[in-house]
Design an enzyme around this catalytic site. Sequence first.
Site, mmCIF file in Angstrom:
data_model
loop_
_atom_site.group_PDB
_atom_site.id
_atom_site.type_symbol
_atom_site.label_atom_id
_atom_site.label_comp_id
_atom_site.label_asym_id
_atom_site.label_seq_id
_atom_site.Cartn_x
_atom_site.Cartn_y
_atom_site.Cartn_z
ATOM 1 N N HIS A 114 0.815 -1.212 0.000
ATOM 2 C CA HIS A 114 0.000 0.000 0.000
ATOM 3 C C HIS A 114 0.846 1.258 0.000
ATOM 4 C CE1 HIS A 114 0.660 0.775 4.353
ATOM 5 N NE2 HIS A 114 0.486 -0.528 4.539
ATOM 6 N N CYS B 230 3.428 -4.929 6.534
ATOM 7 C CA CYS B 230 2.983 -4.528 5.195
ATOM 8 C C CYS B 230 4.146 -3.929 4.410
ATOM 9 C CB CYS B 230 1.854 -3.504 5.294
ATOM 10 S SG CYS B 230 0.275 -4.208 5.831
#
Length: 193
Positions: A153, A169
């Site tokens: 992301h 992440c």
Amino acid sequence: MRRHCLALAVVLALPGCLYKPIPDPELSAQDAAWMAMVPEGEVDRLYARYLIDDPTGEAPGTIVVETKQRQLYYVLPDRKAVRYGVTVGDEAYGWSGTARVFRKAPWPDWNPPAEMVKRWPHVHPMKGGPANPLGARALYLADGNRDTLYRIHGTNEPERIGQAASSGCIRMRNIDVVDLYNRVGPDAKVIVR
């Protein structure tokens, strides 16, 4: 002496020829306005977006994350790849393995997992937007049919690109995650090494 100087100049110039900058993707008015609220500052050349010879050996359409180098590669046909600088999970939260992209979302809402809320009680769900930690785009990763809870992301902390600073992440500059998002097809394979 002159020949040695010329040879040295060619060797020093060669790496610059191996990296071809890629233009920024077109942005909607909302993307441009929201992304302007998260200034990126100067981008270290080591973590800039470039077209390069594919170092992964994987099939076109595959995403490969090299955590030690803090690089993400999107493999293209003709043994080329797009290289992006990333932030990876810090040592306690990093992971490796194979997954697939099962969902893509622009300016996604953030719903931190229970484990994260337990570690950091100050975090809370947040609507998509420039202050959201997921940034401009998110690619949701699954292992088979199980959501891994890991994402590739954007970020509201672009100054951390090149560091091991996330909870697992893979974070990218917002302009880079828009570029990757536009390239990635459904069920793309993701390899994190």
